[in-house]
Design an enzyme around this catalytic site. Structure first.
Site: not given
Length: 343
Positions: A210, A287, A321
């Site tokens: 991320s 995600d 995620h």
């Protein structure tokens, strides 16, 4: 000298499933073993190792104190604390030492975590140690920002300030004196690792998740040849064009968008002219931040295709995620890095 210290970390969940401060309180000895001498080690800024009492007045030094050590996968998972010159605060980083490190210098994979994380999330959730041990790779995982600096606004929101350094060197007040994560990750931390652990300074690679995936990509693209390979899980690929990146860049770098380009992977890839850089990216199809246009991998893939930068992009059906996603595919990333680090 043997020091006893107490580590007491409270667990707080971040807004998208990460532990903000994950860990177990423990009393641990600061005697350093398995590659690091007993007691505190002072390191000059030029990387020279110095022990207690040696020419302390001549150089700015960093005292390295062991916080925890656990036998894991035949090696050791450790956490250390030191006073950072770049960030002007105490910083923690985790280091996994594979069994091979007892007798040989090993390559180093730097892992950069995402928003709200500390050094604990990766070492307790990713399941990285077995694969790293099998391939003889040291893994270093720093914290994601300075902490406790008293910067106005640093604890006001989860996506700016504490836990959200975005791996840039801030140029604007009130952030610029402390929020220098780019220089910390690319300069200060590698010097510290190379001086105190059996690390091969010529064999480094970098990965992240991320915000940390963004960090890994820009570190590799801004430093041609420094990292043998790069990989990322669900990276923020084009921060200039997404809400997370725009908020952070405006605060840290100011409103002039031309200054943002130096920390945007998609923009950096468009001007990359260094040696071949092999990139592996895994992205969960489910995600929620992909569908919210925070990650924008298509923009990076398009530029890399145009510039003939090799990218393996894998869209993984059903994955989100979280660290469950990272755990599921981390062995593939270790293999990717090992191919280049152990060549």
């Amino acid at each position: 000298m043997l020091r006893l210290c107490v580590l007491a970390l409270a667990r707080r969940d971040g807004p998208h499933g990460h532990d903000l401060d994950a860990g177990l309180g423990a009393r641990v000895e600061a005697a350093v073993v398995d590659g690091v001498p007993d007691g505190d080690v002072a390191v000059q800024r030029d990387g020279t190792q110095m022990h207690d009492g040696c020419r302390r007045e001549e150089h700015v030094q960093m005292a390295l104190t062991q916080v925890s050590s656990n036998k894991c996968a035949g090696g050791f998972q450790k956490v250390f604390e030191h006073d950072s010159v770049e960030l002007k605060c105490k910083m923690k980083f985790a280091v996994f030492l594979p069994p091979k490190a007892e007798t040989h210098k090993c390559p180093v994979l730097y892992w950069l975590s995402g928003l709200t994380c500390t050094e604990q999330n990766f070492i307790t959730k990713a399941g990285s140690q077995l694969a790293a041990a099998e391939n003889g790779i040291i893994i270093v995982a720093p914290d994601t920002s300075p902490r406790g600096c008293g910067v106005e606004g640093e604890d006001d929101s989860w996506d700016l300030g504490t836990g959200a350094g975005f791996y840039v060197d801030a140029t604007h007040e009130p952030w610029k004196n402390n929020y220098r994560m780019y220089s910390y990750v690319t300069q200060e931390l590698p010097k510290l690792i190379n001086s105190n652990f059996p690390a091969d300074p010529d064999r480094m690679s970098i990965s992240g998740h991320s915000m940390g995936g963004h960090g890994a990509l820009i570190c590799a693209l801004k430093n041609p040849g420094k990292y043998k390979a790069v990989s990322a899980f669900a990276p923020i690929c084009n921060p200039m064009q997404c809400p997370w990146g725009q908020k952070a860049f405006n605060a840290y770098l100011g409103p002039d968008r031309t200054t943002w380009e130096a920390y945007d992977a998609t923009t950096l890839a468009s001007g990359y002219s260094g040696p071949q850089l092999d990139i592996l990216i895994d992205q969960g199809r489910d995600d929620q931040f992909l569908s919210a246009s925070q990650l924008l991998p298509d923009n990076l893939i398009a530029v890399c295709s145009e510039k003939k930068i090799p990218v393996v992009f894998r869209l993984q059906p059903g994955y989100d995620h979280s660290y469950y996603f990272i755990y599921s595919f981390f062995n593939d990333h270790i293999k990717h890095h090992a191919k280049f680090l152990n060549a």
